[in-house]
Design a protein around this motif. Structure first.
Motif, PDB file in Angstrom:
ATOM      1  N   SER A  11       0.825  -1.205   0.000  1.00 12.57           N
ATOM      2  CA  SER A  11       0.000   0.000   0.000  1.00 12.57           C
ATOM      3  C   SER A  11       0.867   1.266   0.000  1.00 12.57           C
ATOM      4  CB  SER A  11      -0.947   0.006   1.200  1.00 12.57           C
ATOM      5  OG  SER A  11      -0.221   0.122   2.403  1.00 12.57           O
ATOM      6  N   LEU A  12       2.050   1.230   0.606  1.00 12.86           N
ATOM      7  CA  LEU A  12       2.957   2.372   0.593  1.00 12.86           C
ATOM      8  C   LEU A  12       3.476   2.635  -0.826  1.00 12.86           C
ATOM      9  CD1 LEU A  12       4.363   4.542   2.209  1.00 12.86           C
ATOM     10  CD2 LEU A  12       6.228   2.942   2.650  1.00 12.86           C
ATOM     11  N   LYS A  13       3.858   1.573  -1.566  1.00  8.79           N
ATOM     12  CA  LYS A  13       4.294   1.723  -2.953  1.00  8.79           C
ATOM     13  C   LYS A  13       3.155   2.256  -3.823  1.00  8.79           C
ATOM     14  CE  LYS A  13       7.975  -1.662  -3.450  1.00  8.79           C
ATOM     15  NZ  LYS A  13       8.390  -2.862  -4.172  1.00  8.79           N
ATOM     16  N   ARG A  21       2.664   5.957  -3.069  1.00  7.92           N
ATOM     17  CA  ARG A  21       3.717   6.779  -3.660  1.00  7.92           C
ATOM     18  C   ARG A  21       3.499   6.925  -5.170  1.00  7.92           C
ATOM     19  NH1 ARG A  21       5.913   9.946  -0.238  1.00  7.92           N
ATOM     20  NH2 ARG A  21       7.165   8.955   1.348  1.00  7.92           N
ATOM     21  N   ARG A  22       3.129   5.817  -5.823  1.00  7.28           N
ATOM     22  CA  ARG A  22       2.896   5.846  -7.262  1.00  7.28           C
ATOM     23  C   ARG A  22       1.750   6.804  -7.604  1.00  7.28           C
ATOM     24  NH1 ARG A  22       2.060   0.220  -8.896  1.00  7.28           N
ATOM     25  NH2 ARG A  22       4.278   0.055  -8.512  1.00  7.28           N
ATOM     26  N   ILE A  23       0.694   6.767  -6.853  1.00  8.43           N
ATOM     27  CA  ILE A  23      -0.451   7.663  -7.067  1.00  8.43           C
ATOM     28  C   ILE A  23      -0.030   9.112  -6.831  1.00  8.43           C
ATOM     29  CG2 ILE A  23      -2.708   8.337  -6.164  1.00  8.43           C
ATOM     30  CD1 ILE A  23      -3.272   5.340  -5.742  1.00  8.43           C
ATOM     31  N   PHE A  78       0.566  15.210 -13.196  1.00  7.61           N
ATOM     32  CA  PHE A  78      -0.586  15.864 -13.823  1.00  7.61           C
ATOM     33  C   PHE A  78      -0.705  17.328 -13.397  1.00  7.61           C
ATOM     34  CE2 PHE A  78      -2.377  11.599 -14.765  1.00  7.61           C
ATOM     35  CZ  PHE A  78      -2.618  11.800 -16.114  1.00  7.61           C
ATOM     36  N   ILE A  79      -0.429  17.614 -12.150  1.00 12.26           N
ATOM     37  CA  ILE A  79      -0.468  19.003 -11.677  1.00 12.26           C
ATOM     38  C   ILE A  79       0.619  19.828 -12.366  1.00 12.26           C
ATOM     39  CG2 ILE A  79      -0.056  20.475  -9.660  1.00 12.26           C
ATOM     40  CD1 ILE A  79      -1.474  18.288  -7.980  1.00 12.26           C
ATOM     41  N   ALA A  80       1.822  19.268 -12.475  1.00 15.11           N
ATOM     42  CA  ALA A  80       2.923  19.972 -13.150  1.00 15.11           C
ATOM     43  C   ALA A  80       2.604  20.187 -14.627  1.00 15.11           C
ATOM     44  CB  ALA A  80       4.221  19.179 -13.003  1.00 15.11           C
ATOM     45  N   LEU A  81       2.009  19.204 -15.278  1.00 13.68           N
ATOM     46  CA  LEU A  81       1.634  19.337 -16.686  1.00 13.68           C
ATOM     47  C   LEU A  81       0.577  20.424 -16.861  1.00 13.68           C
ATOM     48  CD1 LEU A  81       1.867  18.276 -19.594  1.00 13.68           C
ATOM     49  CD2 LEU A  81       0.039  16.659 -19.035  1.00 13.68           C
ATOM     50  N   GLY A  82      -0.428  20.425 -15.999  1.00 15.81           N
ATOM     51  CA  GLY A  82      -1.467  21.454 -16.076  1.00 15.81           C
ATOM     52  C   GLY A  82      -0.913  22.846 -15.813  1.00 15.81           C
ATOM     53  N   LEU A  83      -0.035  22.972 -14.830  1.00 18.16           N
ATOM     54  CA  LEU A  83       0.577  24.257 -14.512  1.00 18.16           C
ATOM     55  C   LEU A  83       1.449  24.764 -15.668  1.00 18.16           C
ATOM     56  CD1 LEU A  83       0.981  26.441 -12.353  1.00 18.16           C
ATOM     57  CD2 LEU A  83       2.941  25.128 -11.537  1.00 18.16           C
ATOM     58  N   SER A  84       2.260  23.884 -16.264  1.00 21.51           N
ATOM     59  CA  SER A  84       3.117  24.308 -17.379  1.00 21.51           C
ATOM     60  C   SER A  84       2.278  24.681 -18.600  1.00 21.51           C
ATOM     61  CB  SER A  84       4.140  23.232 -17.733  1.00 21.51           C
ATOM     62  OG  SER A  84       3.485  22.057 -18.186  1.00 21.51           O
ATOM     63  N   THR A  85       1.204  23.966 -18.868  1.00 19.49           N
ATOM     64  CA  THR A  85       0.317  24.318 -19.981  1.00 19.49           C
ATOM     65  C   THR A  85      -0.313  25.684 -19.748  1.00 19.49           C
ATOM     66  OG1 THR A  85      -0.162  21.984 -20.395  1.00 19.49           O
ATOM     67  CG2 THR A  85      -1.695  23.590 -21.313  1.00 19.49           C
TER      68      THR A  85
END
Length: 147
Positions: free
Chosen positions: A3-5, A8-10, A17-24
């Motif tokens: 569950s920890l892995k 972390r993956r999520i 996705f947040i970084a992609l939206g912010l850069s766009t």
């Protein structure tokens, strides 16, 4: 442990996705003034843009319309065969700028006169900007260069 892995993956995917939206969003914000739409004189006269909108106007410099000697300002008319737009430009015109030749100007329409901040002219005997050529073909005015 699993569950920890999974957690972390999520988190990493969510952060990506947040970084992609912010850069766009930042790219769109930076380009908001850099995108200039091309218009032919017939389009400008049919649906005049707001005085604050910067756009590109293209067509042929109308014969006998070029007036120099008003200080630094040069006036002329641009046509596509269907409509004509008066243009005022303060600055130095390109060397190949001439009457009956293709041109594209960047600027704003103020009180029915296109106030150009930049003028581009053909760069050789056969060149004409694609947008200008397409607009002239639509109007039935375009003539292919000989040779």
């Amino acid at each position: 442990m699993k569950s920890l892995k999974k957690k972390r993956r999520i988190q990493v995917i969510l952060l990506a996705f947040i970084a992609l939206g912010l850069s766009t969003g930042l790219i769109g914000y930076a380009m908001r003034d850099g995108i200039n739409f091309f218009r032919a004189p017939a389009q400008v006269m049919a649906d005049p843009p707001a005085a604050t909108e910067t756009f590109r106007l293209g067509g042929l410099v109308e014969e006998n319309s070029l007036v120099r000697g008003q200080g630094e300002t040069i006036t002329f008319r641009v046509t596509d065969g269907a409509a004509t737009v008066p243009v005022a430009f303060t600055g130095i015109l390109p060397d190949l700028f001439a009457e009956n030749q293709g041109m594209i100007g960047t600027g704003k329409l103020v009180d029915g006169v296109f106030i150009a901040s930049e003028i581009l002219a053909k760069h050789d005997e056969t060149y004409m900007p694609k947008e200008v050529m397409d607009a002239l073909k639509d109007q039935g005015v375009y003539q292919a260069p000989s040779g």
